[in-house]
Design a protein around this motif. Sequence first.
Motif, mmCIF file in Angstrom:
data_model
loop_
_atom_site.group_PDB
_atom_site.id
_atom_site.type_symbol
_atom_site.label_atom_id
_atom_site.label_comp_id
_atom_site.label_asym_id
_atom_site.label_seq_id
_atom_site.Cartn_x
_atom_site.Cartn_y
_atom_site.Cartn_z
ATOM 1 N N ILE A 49 -3.740 10.580 1.427
ATOM 2 C CA ILE A 49 -4.541 9.639 0.656
ATOM 3 C C ILE A 49 -3.845 8.286 0.753
ATOM 4 C CG2 ILE A 49 -5.391 8.967 -1.636
ATOM 5 C CD1 ILE A 49 -6.760 11.451 -0.631
ATOM 6 N N GLY A 50 -4.604 7.270 1.155
ATOM 7 C CA GLY A 50 -4.060 5.927 1.265
ATOM 8 C C GLY A 50 -4.698 5.010 0.252
ATOM 9 N N SER A 51 -3.920 4.093 -0.275
ATOM 10 C CA SER A 51 -4.465 3.114 -1.215
ATOM 11 C C SER A 51 -3.681 1.813 -1.097
ATOM 12 C CB SER A 51 -4.410 3.635 -2.653
ATOM 13 O OG SER A 51 -3.070 3.883 -3.026
ATOM 14 N N ILE A 52 -4.331 0.745 -1.439
ATOM 15 C CA ILE A 52 -3.708 -0.576 -1.493
ATOM 16 C C ILE A 52 -3.471 -0.882 -2.964
ATOM 17 C CG2 ILE A 52 -4.052 -3.046 -1.055
ATOM 18 C CD1 ILE A 52 -3.525 -1.430 1.479
ATOM 19 N N GLU A 53 -2.331 -1.447 -3.251
ATOM 20 C CA GLU A 53 -1.902 -1.655 -4.637
ATOM 21 C C GLU A 53 -2.950 -2.334 -5.519
ATOM 22 O OE1 GLU A 53 1.553 -4.316 -5.937
ATOM 23 O OE2 GLU A 53 2.457 -2.326 -5.710
ATOM 24 N N ASP A 54 -3.570 -3.402 -5.030
ATOM 25 C CA ASP A 54 -4.531 -4.129 -5.861
ATOM 26 C C ASP A 54 -5.981 -3.796 -5.530
ATOM 27 O OD1 ASP A 54 -4.709 -5.334 -3.407
ATOM 28 O OD2 ASP A 54 -4.512 -7.378 -4.139
ATOM 29 N N GLY A 55 -6.200 -2.782 -4.690
ATOM 30 C CA GLY A 55 -7.547 -2.476 -4.220
ATOM 31 C C GLY A 55 -8.395 -1.649 -5.156
ATOM 32 N N GLY A 86 0.826 -1.192 0.000
ATOM 33 C CA GLY A 86 0.000 0.000 0.000
ATOM 34 C C GLY A 86 0.862 1.244 0.000
ATOM 35 N N ARG A 87 0.192 2.381 -0.060
ATOM 36 C CA ARG A 87 0.907 3.652 -0.077
ATOM 37 C C ARG A 87 0.043 4.722 0.577
ATOM 38 N NH1 ARG A 87 3.583 5.541 -5.493
ATOM 39 N NH2 ARG A 87 4.073 3.379 -5.175
ATOM 40 N N VAL A 88 0.673 5.578 1.346
ATOM 41 C CA VAL A 88 0.025 6.765 1.895
ATOM 42 C C VAL A 88 0.797 7.960 1.387
ATOM 43 C CG1 VAL A 88 -0.507 8.056 4.004
ATOM 44 C CG2 VAL A 88 -0.848 5.579 3.949
ATOM 45 N N LYS A 89 0.074 8.906 0.777
ATOM 46 C CA LYS A 89 0.712 10.080 0.188
ATOM 47 C C LYS A 89 0.148 11.334 0.823
ATOM 48 C CE LYS A 89 1.596 12.270 -4.246
ATOM 49 N NZ LYS A 89 1.329 12.227 -5.681
ATOM 50 N N GLY A 140 -6.786 11.522 7.968
ATOM 51 C CA GLY A 140 -6.456 12.794 8.608
ATOM 52 C C GLY A 140 -7.524 13.838 8.363
ATOM 53 N N GLU A 141 -7.120 15.105 8.170
ATOM 54 C CA GLU A 141 -8.063 16.207 7.961
ATOM 55 C C GLU A 141 -8.988 15.919 6.792
ATOM 56 O OE1 GLU A 141 -5.772 19.752 7.336
ATOM 57 O OE2 GLU A 141 -5.141 19.837 9.415
ATOM 58 N N GLY A 142 -10.294 16.034 7.023
ATOM 59 C CA GLY A 142 -11.262 15.779 5.967
ATOM 60 C C GLY A 142 -11.513 14.310 5.712
ATOM 61 N N GLY A 143 -10.916 13.461 6.506
ATOM 62 C CA GLY A 143 -11.078 12.018 6.330
ATOM 63 C C GLY A 143 -11.199 11.335 7.672
ATOM 64 N N ILE A 144 -10.754 10.129 7.725
ATOM 65 C CA ILE A 144 -10.853 9.323 8.941
ATOM 66 C C ILE A 144 -9.462 9.174 9.550
ATOM 67 C CG2 ILE A 144 -10.648 7.150 7.680
ATOM 68 C CD1 ILE A 144 -12.705 5.970 9.685
ATOM 69 N N SER A 145 -9.412 9.138 10.878
ATOM 70 C CA SER A 145 -8.115 8.954 11.534
ATOM 71 C C SER A 145 -7.685 7.490 11.391
ATOM 72 C CB SER A 145 -8.192 9.326 13.017
ATOM 73 O OG SER A 145 -8.801 8.289 13.763
ATOM 74 N N PRO A 146 -6.388 7.239 11.354
ATOM 75 C CA PRO A 146 -5.923 5.850 11.227
ATOM 76 C C PRO A 146 -6.457 4.929 12.324
ATOM 77 C CG PRO A 146 -4.137 7.345 10.739
ATOM 78 C CD PRO A 146 -5.275 8.190 11.259
ATOM 79 N N MET A 147 -6.567 5.420 13.558
ATOM 80 C CA MET A 147 -7.058 4.556 14.640
ATOM 81 C C MET A 147 -8.547 4.263 14.508
ATOM 82 S SD MET A 147 -4.586 3.403 16.352
ATOM 83 C CE MET A 147 -5.307 2.742 17.846
ATOM 84 N N LYS A 148 -9.311 5.220 14.003
ATOM 85 C CA LYS A 148 -10.731 4.957 13.747
ATOM 86 C C LYS A 148 -10.877 3.978 12.582
ATOM 87 C CE LYS A 148 -12.392 9.256 15.720
ATOM 88 N NZ LYS A 148 -12.942 10.589 15.444
ATOM 89 N N LEU A 149 -10.003 4.105 11.604
ATOM 90 C CA LEU A 149 -10.010 3.178 10.477
ATOM 91 C C LEU A 149 -9.685 1.757 10.947
ATOM 92 C CD1 LEU A 149 -10.298 2.722 7.440
ATOM 93 C CD2 LEU A 149 -7.882 3.366 7.207
#
Length: 136
Positions: A16-22, A5-8, A29-38
């Motif tokens: 923005i986070g994504s998984i290679e084959d997803g 995966g990658r977080v940019k 973060g801001e405007g999205g979900i926190s990693p711990m909530k995810l």
Amino acid sequence: MSVKGRVKWVEGMQFIGSIEDGGCSIVLGEGGISPMKLLLLSVAGCTAYDVMMILKKMREPIEGLEVEISGERREEHPRVYTKVNIHYRIYGDVKEEKARRAIELSQDKYCSASAHIKMSGAEVTYSLEIVRGDDE
């Protein structure tokens, strides 16, 4: 099995986070979900998937499934989850013993996300509610 995966960083504290084959991305973060909530949602999604698949294999007449999850975290760093509660709401004329068995299999054997939370020392509890057609 390897997963990549990658977080940019976008700007400020937004990523923005994504998984290679997803094929999809998620805002962190801001405007999205926190990693711990995810992480908490990942546990709910993982066990929901398991329970649905198990009940279908049991040929139970499941019509719907909702998983509510809540967690408590330590005050000091690292702020890991110490308690997690999962509430399963199953819709349909599903036998309670089969639903409980599906949940137990998910929690004790199949749900990798729950296993990660438990390995960090969190107490994971769960409850079940079955909503039948005449209960609505």
